[in-house]
Write a protein that holds these residues in place. Sequence first.
Motif, short mmCIF file in Angstrom:
data_model
loop_
_atom_site.label_atom_id
_atom_site.label_comp_id
_atom_site.label_asym_id
_atom_site.label_seq_id
_atom_site.Cartn_x
_atom_site.Cartn_y
_atom_site.Cartn_z
N HIS A 1 -3.32 -0.57 4.89
CA HIS A 1 -3.26 -1.61 3.86
C HIS A 1 -4.36 -2.63 4.10
O HIS A 1 -4.98 -2.65 5.16
CB HIS A 1 -1.90 -2.32 3.90
CG HIS A 1 -1.70 -3.09 5.17
ND1 HIS A 1 -1.38 -2.49 6.37
CD2 HIS A 1 -1.82 -4.42 5.45
CE1 HIS A 1 -1.29 -3.40 7.31
NE2 HIS A 1 -1.56 -4.59 6.79
N HIS B 1 -6.55 -1.25 7.20
CA HIS B 1 -6.19 -1.12 8.61
C HIS B 1 -4.75 -0.63 8.73
O HIS B 1 -3.97 -0.72 7.77
CB HIS B 1 -6.39 -2.44 9.36
CG HIS B 1 -5.63 -3.60 8.78
ND1 HIS B 1 -6.00 -4.24 7.64
CD2 HIS B 1 -4.48 -4.20 9.19
CE1 HIS B 1 -5.14 -5.22 7.38
NE2 HIS B 1 -4.20 -5.21 8.29
N ASP C 1 -4.83 -6.97 3.76
CA ASP C 1 -4.07 -8.21 3.51
C ASP C 1 -4.93 -9.11 2.66
O ASP C 1 -6.11 -9.31 2.96
CB ASP C 1 -3.74 -8.91 4.84
CG ASP C 1 -2.84 -8.04 5.70
OD1 ASP C 1 -1.74 -7.72 5.25
OD2 ASP C 1 -3.25 -7.66 6.80
FE LIG Z 1 -2.20 -6.24 8.09
#
Ligand SMILES: [Fe+2]
Length: 290
Positions: A105, A155, A107
């Motif tokens: 994912h 990551h 962020d």
């Molecule tokens: Fe993360």
Amino acid sequence: MASEIIGKIKVDDYDLEKDIKYLNSVTKQPEEYDEFGQGYWKNLSLYNASGNASDTQYRNTDKCFPTEYATQCPSIQKLVQQNFKPDNLKMIRARSLVDGLVIPHRDFVELDEKITYFRVFLALENNKDAFHSDEHGVFQMKAGEVWFLDAGISHAAVNFGLNSRMFLCLDFMYEGEFEYTDIFTDQSVLEECRRSFYVSREIFTSSQKEAVISGASKILDRFTFKDVVFALSKYHFIYDIPVSSCYDWIISAAEQKNNIEIVKKAKSLRRYLIEKRDMGERYSINDWNI
Ligand SMILES: [Fe+2]
């Protein structure tokens, strides 16, 4: 940018075992992004704006108080005080991942443009079964190493084993220019850092890839979708393929099956996790009202 080691702290100087044992004994609370993890994934607030352990809200504040969890961890408190400057420190969490995975994912952090949000990880112990990955490769964080992980690129993390993998996650905020080493009380922390750290992974041929996609296509439906996402997410830790390949594979598998619902679901999962999501947008892997 690629993840890198920005410092090394002599964690052997601190008696961390008791503190880690205590943190491992604290019951996990439900988390906002729990469903993107599998296994035992825990975040405990050690320092935050209110000093209240149940306060997980990240905000721009001048205050950073130890919580009731931190008061049970005297060695960690000493380590933090002796090695990190308190000036720009906003929050510290203890993070554990055991027999589990956090799927690939990105962020998306939206803060004031003038403010740089800077997050680092400090590994409190070694774990040979635990790995991290980003768009540049797969690596292990060793005890005492302080890592910058760019959360803005894809990551993931995994612990294939049953042993504890306890990290500190420290959040800093800076206005204007700053150097990575500004977070440390002693600037010499960089001296002993490893410069190469990517683990070597096995070759993955295009015929192996086709076999996995066609195998996934045979079992992929509404009821197995989430399990297949987790299973395919693990391949990049072992084989030399990009971190977010799993999402492309699932889309291909669903297309092979000609299952429009799964194609749509897989594309929306990829969009939410690694492409783009709106502020405050929530997503549930097993919500089929699409
Ligand atoms: Fe993360």
